[in-house]
Design an enzyme around this catalytic site. Structure first.
Site, short mmCIF file in Angstrom:
data_model
loop_
_atom_site.label_atom_id
_atom_site.label_comp_id
_atom_site.label_asym_id
_atom_site.label_seq_id
_atom_site.Cartn_x
_atom_site.Cartn_y
_atom_site.Cartn_z
N GLU A 83 0.87 -1.17 0.00
CA GLU A 83 0.00 0.00 0.00
C GLU A 83 0.92 1.23 0.00
O GLU A 83 1.81 1.32 0.85
CB GLU A 83 -0.87 -0.02 1.26
CG GLU A 83 -1.91 1.05 1.20
CD GLU A 83 -2.83 1.09 2.42
OE1 GLU A 83 -2.81 0.15 3.23
OE2 GLU A 83 -3.55 2.09 2.52
N ARG B 85 4.64 -12.88 10.04
CA ARG B 85 5.30 -11.58 9.85
C ARG B 85 6.70 -11.62 10.42
O ARG B 85 6.93 -12.31 11.42
CB ARG B 85 4.58 -10.54 10.70
CG ARG B 85 3.51 -9.81 10.06
CD ARG B 85 2.95 -8.80 11.05
NE ARG B 85 3.16 -7.45 10.53
CZ ARG B 85 2.46 -6.95 9.53
NH1 ARG B 85 1.53 -7.66 8.93
NH2 ARG B 85 2.69 -5.74 9.11
N LYS C 253 4.09 0.75 10.13
CA LYS C 253 4.23 1.96 9.31
C LYS C 253 3.76 3.18 10.08
O LYS C 253 4.31 4.27 9.91
CB LYS C 253 3.41 1.83 8.02
CG LYS C 253 4.21 1.13 6.93
CD LYS C 253 3.55 1.31 5.58
CE LYS C 253 2.79 0.07 5.22
NZ LYS C 253 2.22 0.07 3.88
P1 ATP Z 1 -0.57 -1.58 6.66
O1 ATP Z 1 -0.81 -1.59 8.11
O2 ATP Z 1 -0.38 -0.21 6.10
O3 ATP Z 1 -1.48 -2.45 5.83
P2 ATP Z 1 1.43 -3.51 5.98
O4 ATP Z 1 2.64 -3.74 6.80
O5 ATP Z 1 0.44 -4.59 5.83
O6 ATP Z 1 0.85 -2.20 6.56
P3 ATP Z 1 1.49 -3.33 3.12
O7 ATP Z 1 2.04 -2.26 2.29
O8 ATP Z 1 0.04 -3.62 3.03
O9 ATP Z 1 1.89 -2.98 4.59
O10 ATP Z 1 2.33 -4.65 2.91
C1 ATP Z 1 2.67 -5.20 1.65
C2 ATP Z 1 2.96 -6.66 1.81
O11 ATP Z 1 4.05 -6.85 2.70
C3 ATP Z 1 1.78 -7.42 2.37
O12 ATP Z 1 1.62 -8.61 1.64
C4 ATP Z 1 2.18 -7.68 3.79
O13 ATP Z 1 1.58 -8.84 4.26
C5 ATP Z 1 3.70 -7.79 3.70
N1 ATP Z 1 4.32 -7.41 4.97
C6 ATP Z 1 4.16 -6.25 5.64
N2 ATP Z 1 4.82 -6.26 6.79
C7 ATP Z 1 5.45 -7.46 6.88
C8 ATP Z 1 6.29 -8.09 7.85
N3 ATP Z 1 6.63 -7.46 8.97
N4 ATP Z 1 6.75 -9.32 7.59
C9 ATP Z 1 6.41 -9.95 6.46
N5 ATP Z 1 5.61 -9.42 5.51
C10 ATP Z 1 5.13 -8.19 5.71
MG MG Z 2 -1.50 -4.15 4.46
#
Ligand code: ATP
Ligand code: MG
Length: 557
Positions: free
Chosen positions: A34, A260, A270
């Site tokens: 995102e 994660r 974020k």
């Molecule tokens: P938000 O809270 O803004 O949704 P997010 O961490 O999910 O934050 P995204 O930009 O939606 O951010 O994440 C993009 C991809 O990265 C998604 O598939 C998410 O599952 C993965 N991702 C995000 N944070 C992690 C993490 N700490 N470990 C592994 N994968 C992650």
């Molecule tokens: Mg997300």
């Protein structure tokens, strides 16, 4: 372990099974950020996993921006994310994709669901929707709008779309089951009214799809076969499948969830990273202390080291906390092998070598790397040089037997042996100069009198060296779990996470270092030339050895 001998992770097992059973012929994955912040180390795990699977199974991986929430999304984040994915070493299939490219298709499918009596426009407020939803132990209650005729819902949806309805007054909801044990299936919201311009579609839309209504359908449009996300989406999977089953989508993607990545001594939410930026705790998203890819790049972490770290992590069905030391191990491992060596004096103390003539200049050759052939550099050796103030002691002691002190010797790294004779102090009592003599014929040889120096010190020519600013970065937080401590996470910011040293002396060749170029400053650590400042500024990537203890919070010096 080599790629082939490594046991398959659970997703690879699923993929190999799908390929064998011919449920799938070409593996397609996607990385769906995102654009509401910069990518961080957690995203790196997801990137390495998704792009890595596509590479391993000769499939494709898409880069798709999940830009369904116009309130927080910006083009700055889009370009930063594109740059970071490339930097990490991955190429996506075809063009960069955007969820917003599919807004019309998603809208058409919303209309389709209404026509199939599987969606309705609901006029409950957000608060009422929550109340009607029930709890984990209590079923929900049907919305009074649930039985509204399809024609009415169609007309209302059209008005919502045209911007004729106030924000919050109506939503489009799926008609599934208000008594489902899975709360996600209790008539989830598909569209919300948001009178907010979108970074790509501008004012075209007044309604925006929910994550749930968008994600799986985007996957289906793109022919994604394995849609890999983090564990918190496990309970959304039945809804993901419901849409795929109930809409005329062109393919049937499946969702799989993995744990994660959380790292200790930092935060990866974020929201919290944004707070660090907005509150000015750090200089920006690419501050070298940030766990963002842009910050790590500026710090001097290498893409290969980050990829090796990510590949070392288990792909599991539980969330885990990984020790920062594990990431740092891979950084040191890569830099030790690949970074050329250089000499930099961080706390300069002048040494005058009395038995050399004023104009003495001798070019001493030195290897760029002790074990690998990375070429040679030359170090001008002159009558006045700088050594580190910590390498001189007023009086000899056993504890400091490797240091220079009056009457004692050290070897200058890549150079001669010198012996200190005297030193000068200023009015405040600080040592400001050391006088020494060169022990002749000691280049690559022991002294003829057989009085061998115990230590080797780094040095830079005072007349031909250059001056630079060196930023000593350390971990941003001094608490291993800053967001799980008793106080606000900002209370645990490490006050010594940045120490700036002006007036450091660098060997002359470093003046032409490329922005971002990596070095080991001998005896000091790994550094890189800052990629933003035009002057001579070097950032410490990491110390040579881990000085953080695993047992007790905080740093052991
Ligand atoms: P938000 O809270 O803004 O949704 P997010 O961490 O999910 O934050 P995204 O930009 O939606 O951010 O994440 C993009 C991809 O990265 C998604 O598939 C998410 O599952 C993965 N991702 C995000 N944070 C992690 C993490 N700490 N470990 C592994 N994968 C992650
Ligand atoms: Mg997300």
């Amino acid at each position: 372990m080599s790629e082939d001998s490594k046991p398959l992770n659970f997703i690879e097992q699923i993929i190999e099974d799908d390929l064998e059973q011919r449920r799938v012929t070409k593996v397609v994955t996607r990385f769906p950020p995102e654009p509401n912040g910069y990518l961080h180390i957690g995203h790196a795990k997801s990137i390495c996993l998704n792009f890595g699977l596509a590479r391993k199974y000769e499939g494709a991986c898409n880069l798709r921006f999940d830009d369904t929430n116009p309130e927080k999304e910006e083009d700055e984040f889009v370009s930063a994310i594109i740059r970071d994915v490339k930097w990490l070493g991955f190429n996506w299939d075809g063009e960069v994709r955007y969820a917003s490219d599919y807004f019309q298709q998603l809208y058409d499918w919303a209309v389709y669901l209404i026509e199939q009596d599987k969606a309705y426009v609901c006029e409950l407020s957000a608060e009422q929707i929550r109340e009607y939803r029930g709890t984990l132990t209590e079923p929900g209650t049907d919305s009074p709008y649930r039985k509204r005729p399809a024609e009415e819902s169609l007309a209302l949806l059209e008005s919502m779309r045209k911007g004729e309805v106030a924000e919050g007054a109506m939503t489009l909801r799926a008609k599934i089951d208000m008594a489902s044990p899975n709360i996600n299936l209790r008539d989830p919201v598909l569209y919300r009214i948001k009178r907010v311009p979108h970074h790509r579609t501008g004012d075209t839309w007044s309604i925006y799809p929910s994550y749930d209504f968008a994600h799986g359908q985007e996957d289906a449009i793109e022919g994604v076969t394995h849609s890999i996300c983090t564990l918190e989406f496990a309970a959304n999977r039945p809804l993901y499948d419901w849409f795929v089953e109930n809409l005329p989508v062109p393919s049937t993607p499946r969702q799989y969830e993995f744990g994660r990545l959380n790292l200790n001594y930092t935060v990866t939410s974020k929201r919290k990273l944004k707070q660090l930026v907005d509150d000015g705790v750090v200089e920006g998203w690419d501050d070298p202390r940030m766990p963002t890819l842009a910050g790590m790049r500026r710090r001097g972490y290498t893409p290969a080291a980050i990829r090796n770290f990510c590949d070392s992590l288990a792909v599991a069905k539980t969330d885990g906390v990984v020790d920062m030391a594990q990431l740092e191990y891979f950084i040191r491992d890569d830099l030790n092998r690949n970074a050329p060596r250089a000499m930099v004096v961080l706390k300069p103390l002048k040494v005058v070598i009395d038995n050399l003539p004023e104009a003495h200049v001798e070019q001493l050759p030195a290897p760029a790397h002790p074990e690998r052939d990375l070429g040679e550099r030359t170090l001008p050796f002159t009558r006045e040089i700088y050594i580190d103030a910590d390498d001189f002691k007023e009086a000899y002691s056993k504890q400091f037997k490797k240091k220079l002190s009056p009457g004692k010797r050290v070897r200058l790294r890549n150079g001669y042996v010198i012996e200190a004779s005297d030193y000068l102090k200023d009015e405040q009592g600080n040592i400001v100069q050391v006088n020494a003599t060169l022990v002749p014929d000691t280049l690559g040889k022991d002294p003829a009198d057989d009085i061998k120096p115990k230590g080797v010190v780094h040095w830079v020519s005072a007349s031909l060296g250059k001056q630079a600013t060196v930023r000593l970065y350390d971990r941003l937080f001094s608490h291993p779990a800053p967001d799980r401590g008793e106080g606000e996470f900002l209370e645990y910011v490490n006050a010594e996470s940045l120490v700036v040293r002006e007036g450091c002396w660098i060997e002359p060749g470093l003046a032409s270092a490329e922005p971002g170029a990596h070095y080991q400053f001998e005896r000091e650590g790994y550094f890189c030339r800052d990629n933003r400042e035009s002057g001579l500024v070097f950032n410490r990537t990491i110390e040579l050895r881990d000085s953080w203890s695993k047992q007790t919070p905080g740093k052991q010096n």
